[in-house]
Design a protein around this motif. Sequence first.
Motif, PDB file in Angstrom:
ATOM      1  N   ALA A   3     -77.507 -68.149 -24.158  1.00 59.30           N
ATOM      2  CA  ALA A   3     -78.187 -67.162 -23.404  1.00 59.30           C
ATOM      3  C   ALA A   3     -79.741 -67.649 -23.336  1.00 59.30           C
ATOM      4  O   ALA A   3     -80.346 -67.942 -24.405  1.00 59.30           O
ATOM      5  CB  ALA A   3     -77.913 -65.873 -24.283  1.00 59.30           C
ATOM      6  N   SER A   4     -80.129 -67.124 -22.243  1.00 61.71           N
ATOM      7  CA  SER A   4     -81.522 -67.550 -21.683  1.00 61.71           C
ATOM      8  C   SER A   4     -82.395 -66.342 -22.362  1.00 61.71           C
ATOM      9  O   SER A   4     -81.989 -65.102 -22.312  1.00 61.71           O
ATOM     10  CB  SER A   4     -81.900 -67.851 -20.353  1.00 61.71           C
ATOM     11  OG  SER A   4     -81.468 -66.731 -19.398  1.00 61.71           O
ATOM     12  N   LYS A  44     -81.881 -61.041 -30.766  1.00 65.21           N
ATOM     13  CA  LYS A  44     -81.343 -62.045 -31.849  1.00 65.21           C
ATOM     14  C   LYS A  44     -80.039 -62.743 -31.372  1.00 65.21           C
ATOM     15  O   LYS A  44     -79.852 -63.745 -31.687  1.00 65.21           O
ATOM     16  CB  LYS A  44     -80.925 -61.323 -32.983  1.00 65.21           C
ATOM     17  CG  LYS A  44     -82.175 -60.740 -33.828  1.00 65.21           C
ATOM     18  CD  LYS A  44     -81.537 -59.993 -34.942  1.00 65.21           C
ATOM     19  CE  LYS A  44     -82.793 -59.639 -35.869  1.00 65.21           C
ATOM     20  NZ  LYS A  44     -82.343 -58.760 -37.226  1.00 65.21           N
ATOM     21  N   ALA A  45     -79.611 -62.337 -30.020  1.00 64.48           N
ATOM     22  CA  ALA A  45     -78.247 -62.900 -29.804  1.00 64.48           C
ATOM     23  C   ALA A  45     -78.653 -64.341 -29.039  1.00 64.48           C
ATOM     24  O   ALA A  45     -79.632 -64.880 -28.516  1.00 64.48           O
ATOM     25  CB  ALA A  45     -77.811 -62.048 -28.568  1.00 64.48           C
ATOM     26  N   ARG A  46     -77.507 -65.222 -29.379  1.00 63.82           N
ATOM     27  CA  ARG A  46     -77.823 -66.730 -29.216  1.00 63.82           C
ATOM     28  C   ARG A  46     -76.966 -67.066 -27.996  1.00 63.82           C
ATOM     29  O   ARG A  46     -77.171 -67.832 -27.100  1.00 63.82           O
ATOM     30  CB  ARG A  46     -77.472 -67.521 -30.387  1.00 63.82           C
ATOM     31  CG  ARG A  46     -78.264 -67.306 -31.343  1.00 63.82           C
ATOM     32  CD  ARG A  46     -79.707 -67.934 -30.915  1.00 63.82           C
ATOM     33  NE  ARG A  46     -80.573 -67.654 -32.258  1.00 63.82           N
ATOM     34  CZ  ARG A  46     -81.846 -67.914 -32.252  1.00 63.82           C
ATOM     35  NH1 ARG A  46     -82.423 -68.624 -31.175  1.00 63.82           N
ATOM     36  NH2 ARG A  46     -82.581 -67.840 -33.293  1.00 63.82           N
ATOM     37  N   THR A  47     -75.742 -66.235 -27.778  1.00 57.38           N
ATOM     38  CA  THR A  47     -74.613 -66.704 -26.711  1.00 57.38           C
ATOM     39  C   THR A  47     -74.501 -65.433 -25.882  1.00 57.38           C
ATOM     40  O   THR A  47     -74.906 -64.220 -26.029  1.00 57.38           O
ATOM     41  CB  THR A  47     -73.400 -67.257 -27.259  1.00 57.38           C
ATOM     42  OG1 THR A  47     -72.796 -66.192 -28.060  1.00 57.38           O
ATOM     43  CG2 THR A  47     -73.838 -68.547 -28.114  1.00 57.38           C
ATOM     44  N   HIS A  48     -73.781 -65.447 -24.566  1.00 52.59           N
ATOM     45  CA  HIS A  48     -73.367 -64.529 -23.923  1.00 52.59           C
ATOM     46  C   HIS A  48     -72.076 -63.651 -24.489  1.00 52.59           C
ATOM     47  O   HIS A  48     -72.306 -62.351 -24.421  1.00 52.59           O
ATOM     48  CB  HIS A  48     -72.529 -65.238 -22.625  1.00 52.59           C
ATOM     49  CG  HIS A  48     -73.517 -65.842 -21.543  1.00 52.59           C
ATOM     50  ND1 HIS A  48     -73.172 -66.194 -20.337  1.00 52.59           N
ATOM     51  CD2 HIS A  48     -75.056 -66.057 -21.560  1.00 52.59           C
ATOM     52  CE1 HIS A  48     -74.088 -66.490 -19.643  1.00 52.59           C
ATOM     53  NE2 HIS A  48     -75.287 -66.282 -20.592  1.00 52.59           N
ATOM     54  N   LEU A  80     -73.957 -60.972 -26.224  1.00 49.43           N
ATOM     55  CA  LEU A  80     -74.729 -60.010 -25.344  1.00 49.43           C
ATOM     56  C   LEU A  80     -73.602 -59.093 -24.870  1.00 49.43           C
ATOM     57  O   LEU A  80     -74.277 -57.836 -24.538  1.00 49.43           O
ATOM     58  CB  LEU A  80     -75.445 -60.669 -24.351  1.00 49.43           C
ATOM     59  CG  LEU A  80     -76.695 -61.598 -24.769  1.00 49.43           C
ATOM     60  CD1 LEU A  80     -77.110 -62.364 -23.329  1.00 49.43           C
ATOM     61  CD2 LEU A  80     -77.832 -60.487 -25.310  1.00 49.43           C
ATOM     62  N   VAL A  81     -72.552 -59.628 -24.564  1.00 42.82           N
ATOM     63  CA  VAL A  81     -71.480 -58.848 -23.875  1.00 42.82           C
ATOM     64  C   VAL A  81     -70.957 -57.338 -24.492  1.00 42.82           C
ATOM     65  O   VAL A  81     -71.277 -56.347 -23.624  1.00 42.82           O
ATOM     66  CB  VAL A  81     -70.070 -59.598 -23.556  1.00 42.82           C
ATOM     67  CG1 VAL A  81     -68.963 -58.614 -23.171  1.00 42.82           C
ATOM     68  CG2 VAL A  81     -70.220 -60.795 -22.516  1.00 42.82           C
TER      69      VAL A  81
END
Length: 237
Positions: free
Chosen positions: A10-11, A45-49, A52-53
């Motif tokens: 994730a950006s 803190k999320a690193r990936t999609h 986040l989902v």
Amino acid sequence: MTSENPDMRASDAERERVAETLREAVAEGRLEMDEFEQRLDATFKARTHGELVPLVRDLPAPGGSAAPVAGAVAGRKGSSADWPARIGGHATSTGAFAFWGGFSRKGRWTVGPKFTAFAVWGGGEIDLREAHFAEREVVIRCFTIMGGMQVTVPPDLNVEVNGIGIMGGFGEHSKHDEEPEPDPHSPRVRITGFALMGGIGVERKRSKAEKRRLQEEQVRRLAQPEPGDGPGRKELG
């Protein structure tokens, strides 16, 4: 929100769009404050999609009724400021002070309705380009004695500068191409105060992310064929 590749990194822009969805949801009463704070903390803190989902799967996209994953992560059209989503919430900072040193307020932070900054024999940086605002009307008071302070604002923010320079300077400066009309949905920010034997400057400047978005839009426009450029176009002779 859905993602075809949950392992994709994730950006910062994607995390911020999810955060905007959460802010609107708590403002509409869809989330309790404690759940909002938990989800917001998990967002940054999320690193990936895939991380986040789940945070917005049960929420509508800002201003709409569809699930926001594709919209929240895929991007926004038009101005990246998205002002309505950046107004409201608890202030994370209401002031700053520097003495023989410096201070910095930049990135994601929420400006209180009144923010007061002092710099004595020192310097300070106040960057509003990615900031949120607790209220639509904001007053930023800047005072410096034998020091300096720089306030950076996005070009479309509604800003009024009214300060005094005593054996120093207090004013706004910007490049010609960074002076669009203020966005009617943006907050109204009044910057005031005084500089004694020092300087306080206010500069309108786009963020790197905004410049990159505008460049990408320009490339996409240039790549699109002009009307009449299709295979059926007749040459004039």
